[in-house]
Design an enzyme around this catalytic site. Structure first.
Site, PDB file in Angstrom:
ATOM      1  N   THR A   1       1.819  -4.711   4.332  1.00 47.08           N
ATOM      2  CA  THR A   1       1.733  -5.055   5.755  1.00 47.08           C
ATOM      3  C   THR A   1       1.320  -6.507   5.997  1.00 47.08           C
ATOM      4  O   THR A   1       1.596  -7.046   7.067  1.00 47.08           O
ATOM      5  CB  THR A   1       0.730  -4.124   6.470  1.00 47.08           C
ATOM      6  OG1 THR A   1      -0.542  -4.218   5.825  1.00 47.08           O
ATOM      7  CG2 THR A   1       1.223  -2.685   6.438  1.00 47.08           C
ATOM      8  N   ASP A   2       0.697  -7.150   5.021  1.00 50.39           N
ATOM      9  CA  ASP A   2       0.150  -8.498   5.246  1.00 50.39           C
ATOM     10  C   ASP A   2       1.210  -9.475   5.740  1.00 50.39           C
ATOM     11  O   ASP A   2       0.968 -10.254   6.653  1.00 50.39           O
ATOM     12  CB  ASP A   2      -0.467  -9.057   3.952  1.00 50.39           C
ATOM     13  CG  ASP A   2      -1.950  -8.748   3.853  1.00 50.39           C
ATOM     14  OD1 ASP A   2      -2.344  -7.670   4.335  1.00 50.39           O
ATOM     15  OD2 ASP A   2      -2.701  -9.568   3.290  1.00 50.39           O
TER      16      ASP A   2
ATOM     17  N   THR B   1       0.819  -1.213   0.000  1.00 56.37           N
ATOM     18  CA  THR B   1       0.000   0.000   0.000  1.00 56.37           C
ATOM     19  C   THR B   1       0.848   1.256   0.000  1.00 56.37           C
ATOM     20  O   THR B   1       0.552   2.227  -0.679  1.00 56.37           O
ATOM     21  CB  THR B   1      -0.930  -0.007   1.226  1.00 56.37           C
ATOM     22  OG1 THR B   1      -1.723  -1.182   1.185  1.00 56.37           O
ATOM     23  CG2 THR B   1      -1.838   1.202   1.231  1.00 56.37           C
TER      24      THR B   1
ATOM     25  N   LYS C   1       1.134  -8.627  12.940  1.00 54.80           N
ATOM     26  CA  LYS C   1       0.010  -7.798  12.507  1.00 54.80           C
ATOM     27  C   LYS C   1      -1.239  -8.346  13.167  1.00 54.80           C
ATOM     28  O   LYS C   1      -1.721  -9.417  12.800  1.00 54.80           O
ATOM     29  CB  LYS C   1      -0.124  -7.828  10.976  1.00 54.80           C
ATOM     30  CG  LYS C   1      -1.251  -6.952  10.455  1.00 54.80           C
ATOM     31  CD  LYS C   1      -1.310  -6.911   8.933  1.00 54.80           C
ATOM     32  CE  LYS C   1      -2.477  -6.047   8.462  1.00 54.80           C
ATOM     33  NZ  LYS C   1      -2.548  -5.940   6.986  1.00 54.80           N
TER      34      LYS C   1
END
Lengths: 413, 413
Positions: A162-163, A86, A239
């Site tokens: 971020t995943d 992102t 996360k």
């Protein structure tokens, strides 16, 4: 001395070597360095040697002076490496494809607030959403980070989806001995949203990359406010939320440190490897034939077929590290066939201990290796690394390499 | 009227029917009720009808009076059902095997502090460590709870191993409509350890079972101190630590309620189903051919072979609900073959949303069902239930049945 010449420029006790680019002002020399970034150098008091003429055929006007970033010898050099995700949606790549043409100018176009904090190099290793990350890209990234540090970067910022950021950060934690900070950052909300976290995360990551902590860290919002970013150890971070900006959490302790957005102050609450303490080294080999399997009630023993013939298997068991007792015999067969089987816990917090209950002792008899308090995902990455780099992977799995095993968990501290 | 007769005893507007047991005092009648527990009834003013003589051949002296628990008509009746686990290690079963011979006396021998809080029935459904829990035992347990409530229990406490308590609590949440509280409790530390949590957890669970909240709850230590237990919804709770006594956490919100240990006060902070609001109903059918697969980087698409021919698959994806893009085609095949595929997130907190990124939209096109903010384990249990009890499992998966889907997650509140 003409654009396209290979030159060596000396000024204010700094030496730059690269290809001279066109410059529209008489006061500046613009040099494209070997690392791929452009430097604007004040022509006053600069000594220029032409090393080779016309290395590149450069047309006048190809680079406009307005885009050149002034090199400030008083600032550290930070390498900004993009893998996609992102945050990379803010970056105006010339093409969507992988390219090395991502320079200081692009970095500042992406996040103008970075200006004045460092001299930048830009580099693109991949341009993928991080659920598509592979071990190959981990290796390319580790090599790129190694090269950047070898070429003088005082710190590295890796922009990453971020995943799976925690997996890649773990991979680099094991692969690299680093004398400078390696800081992962990303964005939970894209730049076109008012709540985007991309600017603060990038700015704080650069500040962390300038700090004294020579470790692999993840730098993301510490709370829903824009006050500061937390710095997490790459091997202990998770996360924990699908969408919140403060999704990332250090497991088993408070975060390693924080970066105040306003004051730029970087502070640490735990001991860390200091800048320069380690020699730069890379051991990027990975055994890719490693699986992670999460056990849940109702899962039949045939699920273990996934690990048939594999070099390694990380089990994400229940509680202290359990699976259905019916699994012990099949696990024993896998171990006999040469699969290293490591037990972790889906509890996430706390340490595995299979000596408490009969069912656990049966698993130890079957040959499982207790994964201490490693996060399951970290354990998978470490097992890939240990199988390729250690003569005794089982022992390596129980020894702390990069902060992934703590002496004693201090959860919810 | 002799021991072994089947009798009906009426006293103080209460009626008891069962088999008369020997009693060594003249002042008491002891009746073994059909539910399996013994009642001591004051002989004064009691009307006794002998319904059938010599139903059982009971030797005088088989039951000694000292072991009989006085029935107090002013107290509610709580059924204590054991399935095994650490807390059950405090229970002196006559044999380790499954037996119905677990009565009020056994309950009080296990946890003497329970005395005076309720009238008790004891019942054993299983005696297993909870990693060995199966869907069959879930069904036996649901039936047992149903029977206990049908037979007049004012609340049910289920003693269960902590490893998979959240899965069993979820199962009962979907299987049962309940007019009374059903409270799971267990123990992280066995009774022989000074830090054991078994007494406080059992006491608080009984108090919760006496409360007005007719839901399936988990009652465990709220902190490391012995101040209170948290009450968690069965579908929203997670064991988040391998060993701490306060391992259980409500995900996405604060816990439903709490029980103060000293004052016995039970309070709730969210709305709940009130006692008596629901009719008792059981829908215990389950489709056992459901798998849960956690995706991690490096996992090949062949992992999906696990779901071949299965009725359901819950994926534990990354972030907003992603897996490697290469998986979309294979998932589409599974869906075409009749497998219901539900996407959840390994982030644990937050809601799945596959409409944000291209990769997610590809998964939606492949036919996945977004699992909202359901915990992956809860989603697996619900899918087992939905496939067996709903004409439209995919739609059912996205509708809240038992608090498993929240309107909007309020994490870290």
């Amino acid at each position: 001395m003409n654009p396209g010449d290979r030159v060596r420029v000396e000024r204010a006790e700094q030496t730059f070597e690269g290809v001279l680019l066109p410059s529209s002002t008489a006061s500046n020399l613009v040099v494209k360095l070997d690392g791929g970034y452009n430097v604007g150098i004040d022509r006053d008091d600069a000594d220029v040697d032409v090393l080779e003429s016309d290395v590149y055929d450069i047309e006048e006007g190809e680079t406009s002076d307005s885009s050149v970033v002034e090199f400030d010898p008083d600032l550290p050099t930070i390498s900004l490496i993009s893998t996609g995700g992102t945050i990379a949606s803010t970056v105006d790549y010339r093409t969507g494809a992988v390219t090395a043409r991502f320079d200081a100018k692009d970095v500042l176009r992406a996040v103008p607030d970075l200006a004045g904090r460092a001299n930048y190099r830009g580099r693109v290793v991949a341009n993928i959403l991080s659920e598509n990350m592979t071990t190959d890209v981990w290796q390319d990234l580790a090599q790129a980070v190694y090269d950047e540090i070898e070429n003088g970067a005082d710190g590295v910022v890796v922009m990453h989806g971020t995943d799976t950021m925690q997996f890649t950060a773990s991979a680099l934690s094991f692969m690299l001995d680093t004398p400078v900070p390696i800081v992962f950052t990303g964005s939970q909300r894209s730049a076109d949203r008012p709540s985007s976290d991309n600017v603060m995360n990038a700015v704080c990551a650069v500040e962390a990359a300038k700090s004294d902590c020579a470790e692999v860290m993840v730098c993301m919002h510490e709370s829903e406010s824009d006050d500061d970013c937390a710095l997490h150890r790459g091997t202990r971070v998770r996360k924990n939320h699908t969408s919140r900006r403060d999704a990332f959490t250090t497991i088993g302790a408070k975060p390693l440190g924080r970066v105040e957005y306003d004051t730029e102050e970087v502070t640490f609450r735990h001991e860390y490897n200091e800048r320069g303490a380690q020699e730069l080294a890379l051991s990027a080999d990975l055994e890719s034939e490693v699986e992670l399997l999460k056990f849940t009630p109702g899962m039949g023993v045939e699920a273990l077929d996934l690990a048939d013939g594999k070099a390694g298997l990380v089990l994400e068991g229940t509680g202290l590290g359990h699976v259905h007792s019916d699994w012990a015999e099949r696990i024993s067969e896998l171990v006999d066939d040469g699969t290293t089987v490591v037990m972790t816990s889906q509890c996430i917090e706390g340490r595995v201990c299979d000596r408490v209950y009969d069912t656990g002792r049966d698993l130890l008899d079957a040959g499982i290796v207790e994964g201490e308090d490693m996060l399951p995902g970290t354990a998978k990455v470490k097992l890939m690394w240990a199988l390729a780099n250690s003569d005794d992977p089982a022992t390596t799995m129980q020894e702390p390499i990069a902060g992934e095993i703590t002496d004693r968990s201090v959860p919810w501290e």
